[in-house]
Scaffold this motif. Structure first.
Motif: not given
Length: 89
Positions: A7-11, A17-21, A69-70
């Motif tokens: 996962v890469v992007g602006k913090d 939480a989203m990925v682990s969910r 993307r969201e």
């Protein structure tokens, strides 16, 4: 089968939480997480075990990519063997 998720992007709040969910909802077990924030940019690599999941890898990849993307982060999920071949010199 192990899965490598990057996962890469602006913090921002809620990335982990989203990925682990998504992974938990699909019975994917997180084995290891390494994340850091450098100058406002979030970077994470996660190793997971997908053998206990009934979801197809392609479907999981799509869900992670769309959710990323969201919130304006790039999420990639690869089978461990593919990741190793791509990053082997």
């Amino acid at each position: 089968m192990k899965l490598v998720v990057t996962v890469v992007g602006k913090d921002r709040v809620g990335i982990i939480a989203m990925v682990s969910r998504i992974l938990a909802e699909n019975n994917v077990n997180i084995l290891s997480i390494n994340q850091n924030i450098l100058d406002g940019f979030f970077n994470m690599i996660l190793i997971a075990e997908i053998s206990g999941s009934k979801i197809k890898l392609t479907e999981l990849q799509q869900r992670l990519r769309e959710s990323g993307r969201e919130i304006n982060v790039d999420i990639k999920a690869q089978h461990e063997d593919i990741f190793n071949v791509m990053h082997n010199i």
